[in-house]
Design an enzyme around this catalytic site. Sequence first.
Site, PDB file in Angstrom:
ATOM      1  N   THR A  68       0.845  -1.203   0.000  1.00  0.00           N
ATOM      2  CA  THR A  68       0.000   0.000   0.000  1.00  0.00           C
ATOM      3  C   THR A  68       0.881   1.253   0.000  1.00  0.00           C
ATOM      4  OG1 THR A  68      -1.399  -1.319   1.477  1.00  0.00           O
ATOM      5  CG2 THR A  68      -2.020   0.987   1.153  1.00  0.00           C
ATOM      6  N   SER A 109       1.740  -9.281  10.437  1.00  0.00           N
ATOM      7  CA  SER A 109       0.862  -8.342   9.743  1.00  0.00           C
ATOM      8  C   SER A 109      -0.244  -9.104   9.006  1.00  0.00           C
ATOM      9  CB  SER A 109       1.692  -7.512   8.752  1.00  0.00           C
ATOM     10  OG  SER A 109       0.863  -6.618   8.060  1.00  0.00           O
ATOM     11  N   HIS A 122       1.403  -9.714  -6.622  1.00  0.00           N
ATOM     12  CA  HIS A 122       2.145 -10.556  -5.671  1.00  0.00           C
ATOM     13  C   HIS A 122       2.701 -11.802  -6.379  1.00  0.00           C
ATOM     14  CE1 HIS A 122       0.818  -8.125  -2.382  1.00  0.00           C
ATOM     15  NE2 HIS A 122      -0.426  -8.518  -2.390  1.00  0.00           N
TER      16      HIS A 122
HETATM   17  P1  A3P Z   1       1.482  -3.812   9.919  1.00  0.00           P
HETATM   18  O1  A3P Z   1       0.348  -4.804   9.903  1.00  0.00           O
HETATM   19  O2  A3P Z   1       2.735  -4.386  10.503  1.00  0.00           O
HETATM   20  O3  A3P Z   1       1.107  -2.518  10.536  1.00  0.00           O
HETATM   21  P2  A3P Z   1       0.481  -4.318   2.489  1.00  0.00           P
HETATM   22  O4  A3P Z   1       0.318  -2.907   2.091  1.00  0.00           O
HETATM   23  O5  A3P Z   1       1.469  -5.071   1.649  1.00  0.00           O
HETATM   24  O6  A3P Z   1      -0.815  -5.008   2.630  1.00  0.00           O
HETATM   25  O7  A3P Z   1       1.185  -4.290   3.917  1.00  0.00           O
HETATM   26  C1  A3P Z   1       0.514  -3.754   5.022  1.00  0.00           C
HETATM   27  C2  A3P Z   1       1.535  -3.385   6.076  1.00  0.00           C
HETATM   28  O8  A3P Z   1       2.184  -2.165   5.708  1.00  0.00           O
HETATM   29  C3  A3P Z   1       0.858  -3.119   7.417  1.00  0.00           C
HETATM   30  O9  A3P Z   1       1.833  -3.494   8.397  1.00  0.00           O
HETATM   31  C4  A3P Z   1       0.634  -1.630   7.345  1.00  0.00           C
HETATM   32  O10 A3P Z   1       0.428  -1.001   8.582  1.00  0.00           O
HETATM   33  C5  A3P Z   1       1.933  -1.179   6.693  1.00  0.00           C
HETATM   34  N1  A3P Z   1       1.795   0.132   6.038  1.00  0.00           N
HETATM   35  C6  A3P Z   1       0.776   0.567   5.255  1.00  0.00           C
HETATM   36  N2  A3P Z   1       0.999   1.816   4.834  1.00  0.00           N
HETATM   37  C7  A3P Z   1       2.180   2.208   5.366  1.00  0.00           C
HETATM   38  C8  A3P Z   1       2.943   3.398   5.287  1.00  0.00           C
HETATM   39  N3  A3P Z   1       2.528   4.450   4.605  1.00  0.00           N
HETATM   40  N4  A3P Z   1       4.119   3.434   5.941  1.00  0.00           N
HETATM   41  C9  A3P Z   1       4.555   2.372   6.655  1.00  0.00           C
HETATM   42  N5  A3P Z   1       3.868   1.213   6.767  1.00  0.00           N
HETATM   43  C10 A3P Z   1       2.688   1.116   6.124  1.00  0.00           C
END
Ligand code: A3P
Length: 297
Positions: free
Chosen positions: A46, A136, A106
Amino acid sequence: DGRPIVKYDGFWLPLFYFRPILSIQKYFKAKDSDIILTSFPKSGTTWLKALAFSIANRNIYTTIDQSPLLTRNPHTLVPFLEFDLYADHDNPDFQHLSDPRIFATHIPFKILPESIRESECKIIYLCRNPLDQFISHRHFLLENKFLKDAVPLELDEAFNMFCEGIHIFGPIWDHMLDYWNAHLKNPEKVLFIKYEDLKEDITFYVKMIAEFLGYSFSVEEEKQGLIEQISKLCSFENLKNLEVNKNEYTGGVLKNSSFFRKGEVGDWTNYLTPAMSERFKKIMESKLEGSGLFFKI
Ligand code: A3P
């Protein structure tokens, strides 16, 4: 999450994304100007979507307060090939998309369609400490019920499977190693970045990503503080607190808020025992041995 996964070419793929994945392999034609964001689920996709979108489209949204990120979740701006575009169509029409097209996926490197690997398009792989990724992912599954009656596995059981490589798009080590090796082979084509490094120095990486994509910041833009502005716009705190990411849903089922949980490095220490992390550390050491890729566990 209760949905079946099947092993294909060495990777565990979700059964009902199997057809989309085969369609992508058959029909997707990458253009040289495309940007493909790749990652293992829950590695910060994200965040990477928000960053790449902001960097590559900054000639359209010239000030930060015009950014669509303020009103739209990053997943509606950068679609997943397998989840969004090919899920309902064998061969969706991309005529209306302007350049640069930005897609996320992915799918493991070796399962990508040939045109992505053979064209001049750029690939960015975002990698995260697997233990943080695992925790996560667990929270994500608990937060979004994919199947009504699915009972989440106990932590021990889920961790056992993770250690055996049985995980959606797993084994995680093969997923990252294939992209890592592709990066070593052709660093102009595949950029390999780590979530932990982004957390440490985001402005450095915003600049690096822009250069890699061929969208370098001009001296003027740097002076205006655009790198810092984009970094701040895409920060966890900023995105998490936007109205759109608090209460709305993406695709009708996924809570936007579930993509912004904690955003920290090392949260796994709050859930896994030293014995569990030690076991995983040994697995990773043996899998990554000699590759030059490493994680602090
Ligand atoms: P956590 O569950 O450890 O908080 P993806 O985007 O691949 O689904 O991964 C989600 C993870 O990225 C989550 O981790 C989320 O909080 C974190 N995340 C999403 N946006 C973020 C940002 N702008 N900066 C840092 N971490 C972020």
